[in-house]
Structures are given as C-alpha cells and as structure tokens.
Write an enzyme that holds these catalytic residues in place. Structure first.
Site, PDB file in Angstrom:
ATOM      1  N   ASP A   7      14.344 -13.827  16.017  1.00 40.02           N
ATOM      2  CA  ASP A   7      13.474 -13.775  14.857  1.00 40.02           C
ATOM      3  C   ASP A   7      14.028 -14.843  13.892  1.00 40.02           C
ATOM      4  O   ASP A   7      15.187 -15.240  14.010  1.00 40.02           O
ATOM      5  CB  ASP A   7      13.581 -12.362  14.270  1.00 40.02           C
ATOM      6  CG  ASP A   7      12.933 -12.248  12.922  1.00 40.02           C
ATOM      7  OD1 ASP A   7      11.720 -12.471  12.835  1.00 40.02           O
ATOM      8  OD2 ASP A   7      13.648 -11.945  11.946  1.00 40.02           O
ATOM      9  N   ASP A   9      13.224 -15.279   9.913  1.00 38.61           N
ATOM     10  CA  ASP A   9      13.575 -14.773   8.588  1.00 38.61           C
ATOM     11  C   ASP A   9      14.454 -13.535   8.721  1.00 38.61           C
ATOM     12  O   ASP A   9      14.033 -12.532   9.285  1.00 38.61           O
ATOM     13  CB  ASP A   9      12.312 -14.371   7.811  1.00 38.61           C
ATOM     14  CG  ASP A   9      11.419 -15.563   7.512  1.00 38.61           C
ATOM     15  OD1 ASP A   9      11.914 -16.700   7.565  1.00 38.61           O
ATOM     16  OD2 ASP A   9      10.236 -15.354   7.216  1.00 38.61           O
TER      17      ASP A   9
HETATM   18  P1  B16 Z   1       4.511 -16.901   6.630  1.00 31.81           P
HETATM   19  P2  B16 Z   1       9.917 -13.380  10.787  1.00 31.81           P
HETATM   20  C1  B16 Z   1       8.059 -13.156   8.862  1.00 31.81           C
HETATM   21  O1  B16 Z   1       9.008 -13.923   9.564  1.00 31.81           O
HETATM   22  C2  B16 Z   1       8.626 -12.660   7.544  1.00 31.81           C
HETATM   23  O2  B16 Z   1       9.682 -11.741   7.772  1.00 31.81           O
HETATM   24  C3  B16 Z   1       7.550 -11.986   6.733  1.00 31.81           C
HETATM   25  O3  B16 Z   1       8.060 -11.556   5.489  1.00 31.81           O
HETATM   26  C4  B16 Z   1       6.394 -12.982   6.515  1.00 31.81           C
HETATM   27  O4  B16 Z   1       5.318 -12.366   5.797  1.00 31.81           O
HETATM   28  C5  B16 Z   1       5.890 -13.467   7.887  1.00 31.81           C
HETATM   29  O5  B16 Z   1       6.963 -14.059   8.606  1.00 31.81           O
HETATM   30  C6  B16 Z   1       4.792 -14.511   7.730  1.00 31.81           C
HETATM   31  O6  B16 Z   1       5.368 -15.643   7.130  1.00 31.81           O
HETATM   32  O7  B16 Z   1       3.791 -16.501   5.374  1.00 31.81           O
HETATM   33  O8  B16 Z   1       5.574 -17.960   6.416  1.00 31.81           O
HETATM   34  O9  B16 Z   1       3.549 -17.277   7.728  1.00 31.81           O
HETATM   35  O10 B16 Z   1      10.864 -12.385  10.183  1.00 31.81           O
HETATM   36  O11 B16 Z   1       8.981 -12.780  11.822  1.00 31.81           O
HETATM   37  O12 B16 Z   1      10.620 -14.628  11.255  1.00 31.81           O
HETATM   38 MG    MG Z   2      12.805 -11.157  10.238  1.00 26.95          MG
END
Ligand code: B16
Ligand code: MG
Length: 208
Positions: A7, A9
């Site tokens: 993953d 974030d």
């Molecule tokens: P974006 P991950 C996720 O990343 C985030 O944890 C989540 O908070 C966010 O809303 C989602 O990506 C979409 O992100 O707005 O940049 O497309 O943890 O799956 O790497």
């Molecule tokens: Mg994450």
C-alpha cells in the site's frame, strides 16, 4: 514470499496528514466537522467514497457534477501540499526494505487506492523499484474490495498465496484477507486485528 505488494499512503509514506488537511478544509467549507478519527476511517478509501462519507456525515446531498467539483477542489489542496514533499518523507525503513526485496529477487508491486500514486512514487524516487503499479487509475473499486491486490498479484505473475500485502488501513487489511493474501499490518494489533501480524514500520519487519 515470492512477491510483496505495498500500500502507499501509511506504509511507504505518510500522506494521510495531507489528506486530512485537505478533507478538513473541504468539510469546513461545507459546514461539516471533520476530526482525526473521521480521517482514520477514510484511510485506504477512494476519493469518491471518502467524499460521499463526509457528505453523509453532514447530511448534505450533491449532484454528480457538484461531487466532481468538490473532489477536484480537495485534490488541488492535497496536491499543493504533496508537491512540496521530498524523498526524506518516506516512512522509517521503507526504501531500504524495498531495496532489500529487490536484492532478494522478490517481485514488488504497488496496491494503492490513490490516483496520485505515480506522482508520489516520483517524489520519493522509488518508481524504478516496482515491477507493477496498481493504483486508483487502474482499479476504481475501493478497498475493502480485494481487486486492487488481486490485479497487482496478477501483474507480477503470482498467486495470492505467494505474496505478502503490507497495509496500514483497516479497509486495506480487509481487502488483503478477502483476496486470500497473508497480510502484515503496519500499525498495532489493536488498530488492525485482522492482520496476520503487525509491525510499527517496514524498518521493523524482517523477511523470513
Ligand atoms: P487520491 P492508499 C489511499 O491510498 C488513501 O489512504 C486514502 O486516504 C485516499 O482517499 C485514497 O488513497 C485516494 O487517494 O485522492 O490521491 O486518489 O492508502 O490505498 O495508498
Ligand atoms: Mg494506506
């Protein structure tokens, strides 16, 4: 372990703090309270679903077009923070862990819900370490749906039993387990009870 699926974030980089600031700014502009706990529940959740949960909290209805505008606004505020990011913001041990996997011949894939993943990999200078990148541009089914991880495994030519998923979000751990993966939770056993094991960071985890 023949493959490692990461993953983004919360595992490789702490962009959750930037998502929090941008969502909170948007929520406040709509007169909705948005706390750290609210943000916690949105980790790993797609942009659209995150917005829908915030609107639901405020009991506000918006059209498809209005939602699109709100998502663009939030993303612009988020990107304003992310463009300032440097490779130093990678989480403890994350880059060394990726390099170690590479040396050991383990296939490396990204399994993220973020549509901004390519930009962030670029900012961290780690894009070249990945054999496959599966993100919100490739799969739009939000975790806890397992598609993002199943697609990542498929792209590196491995079955779920041969891969470990590294995840920090409850929704992400659920996705990994639904997909039939062994899952290392980045966090605590209290936060991520469904993970097969937990580590505070990738720096604390050793490949066996
Ligand atoms: P974006 P991950 C996720 O990343 C985030 O944890 C989540 O908070 C966010 O809303 C989602 O990506 C979409 O992100 O707005 O940049 O497309 O943890 O799956 O790497
Ligand atoms: Mg994450």
């Amino acid at each position: 372990m023949k493959g490692a699926i990461f993953d983004l974030d919360g595992v490789l980089v702490d962009t959750a703090k930037y998502h929090f600031q941008a969502w909170q700014r948007l929520a406040h502009s709509l007169g909705i309270e948005f706390t750290e706990d609210d943000n916690e529940a949105l980790k790993g959740v797609s942009r659209l679903e995150s917005l829908e949960r915030i609107l639901e909290k405020g009991n506000i209805e918006k059209s498809v077009e209005e939602k699109e505008e709100l998502m663009q606004l939030k993303n612009q505020w988020y990107l304003d923070l992310v463009v300032e990011m440097t490779a130093g913001e990678a989480l403890t041990g994350a880059i060394a862990f990726l390099e170690d996997c590479k040396l050991k011949g383990i296939k490396i894939a990204l399994g993220s819900s973020s549509k901004n993943a390519p930009l962030i990999l670029n900012k961290l200078n780690i894009g070249h370490l990945f054999d496959a990148v599966v993100d919100g541009n490739v799969v739009n089914l939000s975790k806890p749906d397992p598609t993002v991880f199943l697609t990542a495994a498929q792209k590196i030519g491995l079955s779920p039993e041969d891969c470990i998923v590294f995840e920090d979000a409850i929704a992400g751990v659920q996705a990994a387990k639904k997909g039939g993966f062994y899952c290392v939770g980045i966090g605590t056993k209290e936060n991520l009870p469904l993970a097969d094991e937990v580590a505070h960071s990738l720096g604390e985890y050793s490949i066996r």
